[in-house]
Design a protein around this motif. Sequence first.
Motif, PDB file in Angstrom:
ATOM      1  N   VAL A  60     -12.507  -5.587 -11.681  1.00  0.00           N
ATOM      2  CA  VAL A  60     -11.612  -5.704 -10.526  1.00  0.00           C
ATOM      3  C   VAL A  60     -11.913  -6.958  -9.705  1.00  0.00           C
ATOM      4  N   ASP A  61     -13.177  -7.222  -9.456  1.00  0.00           N
ATOM      5  CA  ASP A  61     -13.528  -8.377  -8.623  1.00  0.00           C
ATOM      6  C   ASP A  61     -13.059  -9.686  -9.243  1.00  0.00           C
ATOM      7  N   ALA A  62     -13.277  -9.859 -10.544  1.00  0.00           N
ATOM      8  CA  ALA A  62     -12.849 -11.082 -11.230  1.00  0.00           C
ATOM      9  C   ALA A  62     -11.327 -11.199 -11.227  1.00  0.00           C
ATOM     10  N   GLU A  63     -10.638 -10.101 -11.448  1.00  0.00           N
ATOM     11  CA  GLU A  63      -9.169 -10.130 -11.460  1.00  0.00           C
ATOM     12  C   GLU A  63      -8.617 -10.454 -10.080  1.00  0.00           C
ATOM     13  N   MET A  64      -9.194  -9.859  -9.039  1.00  0.00           N
ATOM     14  CA  MET A  64      -8.746 -10.149  -7.674  1.00  0.00           C
ATOM     15  C   MET A  64      -8.925 -11.644  -7.381  1.00  0.00           C
ATOM     16  N   ASP A  65     -10.068 -12.193  -7.760  1.00  0.00           N
ATOM     17  CA  ASP A  65     -10.319 -13.626  -7.556  1.00  0.00           C
ATOM     18  C   ASP A  65      -9.279 -14.463  -8.292  1.00  0.00           C
ATOM     19  N   TRP A  66      -8.998 -14.108  -9.551  1.00  0.00           N
ATOM     20  CA  TRP A  66      -8.046 -14.872 -10.358  1.00  0.00           C
ATOM     21  C   TRP A  66      -6.656 -14.863  -9.722  1.00  0.00           C
ATOM     22  N   TYR A  67      -6.164 -13.688  -9.346  1.00  0.00           N
ATOM     23  CA  TYR A  67      -4.821 -13.599  -8.758  1.00  0.00           C
ATOM     24  C   TYR A  67      -4.728 -14.348  -7.429  1.00  0.00           C
TER      25      TYR A  67
ATOM     26  N   ALA B 173      -6.017  -4.936   0.160  1.00  0.00           N
ATOM     27  CA  ALA B 173      -7.202  -4.084   0.292  1.00  0.00           C
ATOM     28  C   ALA B 173      -8.264  -4.595  -0.665  1.00  0.00           C
ATOM     29  N   GLU B 174      -9.439  -4.876  -0.126  1.00  0.00           N
ATOM     30  CA  GLU B 174     -10.567  -5.296  -0.950  1.00  0.00           C
ATOM     31  C   GLU B 174     -10.924  -4.175  -1.931  1.00  0.00           C
ATOM     32  N   PRO B 175     -11.535  -4.517  -3.067  1.00  0.00           N
ATOM     33  CA  PRO B 175     -11.913  -3.488  -4.031  1.00  0.00           C
ATOM     34  C   PRO B 175     -12.821  -2.432  -3.407  1.00  0.00           C
ATOM     35  N   ARG B 176     -12.543  -1.187  -3.772  1.00  0.00           N
ATOM     36  CA  ARG B 176     -13.400  -0.082  -3.326  1.00  0.00           C
ATOM     37  C   ARG B 176     -13.586   0.881  -4.487  1.00  0.00           C
TER      38      ARG B 176
ATOM     39  N   VAL C   8     -10.694   0.098  -7.304  1.00  0.00           N
ATOM     40  CA  VAL C   8      -9.305  -0.312  -7.132  1.00  0.00           C
ATOM     41  C   VAL C   8      -9.210  -1.338  -6.013  1.00  0.00           C
ATOM     42  N   GLY C   9      -8.379  -2.359  -6.248  1.00  0.00           N
ATOM     43  CA  GLY C   9      -8.072  -3.365  -5.241  1.00  0.00           C
ATOM     44  C   GLY C   9      -6.566  -3.553  -5.198  1.00  0.00           C
ATOM     45  N   GLN C  10      -6.073  -4.045  -4.073  1.00  0.00           N
ATOM     46  CA  GLN C  10      -4.634  -4.207  -3.913  1.00  0.00           C
ATOM     47  C   GLN C  10      -4.297  -5.606  -3.423  1.00  0.00           C
TER      48      GLN C  10
ATOM     49  N   ASN D 200       6.673 -12.478  -2.717  1.00  0.00           N
ATOM     50  CA  ASN D 200       7.858 -11.725  -2.308  1.00  0.00           C
ATOM     51  C   ASN D 200       7.533 -10.252  -2.060  1.00  0.00           C
ATOM     52  N   GLN D 201       6.265  -9.975  -1.789  1.00  0.00           N
ATOM     53  CA  GLN D 201       5.764  -8.681  -1.337  1.00  0.00           C
ATOM     54  C   GLN D 201       5.806  -7.552  -2.366  1.00  0.00           C
ATOM     55  N   VAL D 202       5.749  -7.896  -3.653  1.00  0.00           N
ATOM     56  CA  VAL D 202       5.549  -6.884  -4.683  1.00  0.00           C
ATOM     57  C   VAL D 202       4.059  -6.580  -4.710  1.00  0.00           C
ATOM     58  N   GLY D 203       3.701  -5.304  -4.629  1.00  0.00           N
ATOM     59  CA  GLY D 203       2.301  -4.912  -4.635  1.00  0.00           C
ATOM     60  C   GLY D 203       1.723  -4.917  -6.038  1.00  0.00           C
ATOM     61  N   LEU D 204       0.467  -5.307  -6.156  1.00  0.00           N
ATOM     62  CA  LEU D 204      -0.250  -5.264  -7.423  1.00  0.00           C
ATOM     63  C   LEU D 204      -1.560  -4.536  -7.182  1.00  0.00           C
ATOM     64  N   GLU D 205      -1.750  -3.434  -7.896  1.00  0.00           N
ATOM     65  CA  GLU D 205      -3.004  -2.695  -7.828  1.00  0.00           C
ATOM     66  C   GLU D 205      -3.752  -2.906  -9.126  1.00  0.00           C
ATOM     67  N   VAL D 206      -5.028  -3.251  -9.018  1.00  0.00           N
ATOM     68  CA  VAL D 206      -5.856  -3.438 -10.202  1.00  0.00           C
ATOM     69  C   VAL D 206      -6.904  -2.331 -10.227  1.00  0.00           C
ATOM     70  N   PHE D 207      -6.981  -1.660 -11.363  1.00  0.00           N
ATOM     71  CA  PHE D 207      -7.861  -0.505 -11.538  1.00  0.00           C
ATOM     72  C   PHE D 207      -8.937  -0.816 -12.568  1.00  0.00           C
ATOM     73  N   GLU D 208     -10.164  -0.478 -12.251  1.00  0.00           N
ATOM     74  CA  GLU D 208     -11.280  -0.598 -13.186  1.00  0.00           C
ATOM     75  C   GLU D 208     -11.880   0.799 -13.346  1.00  0.00           C
ATOM     76  N   PHE D 209     -11.741   1.356 -14.542  1.00  0.00           N
ATOM     77  CA  PHE D 209     -12.253   2.694 -14.822  1.00  0.00           C
ATOM     78  C   PHE D 209     -13.689   2.622 -15.318  1.00  0.00           C
TER      79      PHE D 209
END
Length: 89
Positions: A19-26, A36-39, A65-67, A72-81
Amino acid sequence: MPPELPRPLTDVGIAVPDVDAEMDWYQEVLSFDVLAEPRTIQHSDGESWRLARLLVGEEFETLRVGQLATGNQVGLEVFEFDATDGPSE
């Protein structure tokens, strides 16, 4: 009456290995905003865990999960199981 096409999206969720790497990339590559920062959500978190299970429909012990939001305000949630039972492809 057929639905209006193309249909709009308001939120997209994807499973990622980190999640952290993906959030950084996006943020760096596509300039997405962090909502929302990853939690980490665990079984012991009660209601948060129950809601996450309803949302993703998966068996898990922990989930990160991070958000983010697009321009254009489309939300993206990234999940790391914590683990998966199937192939990652």
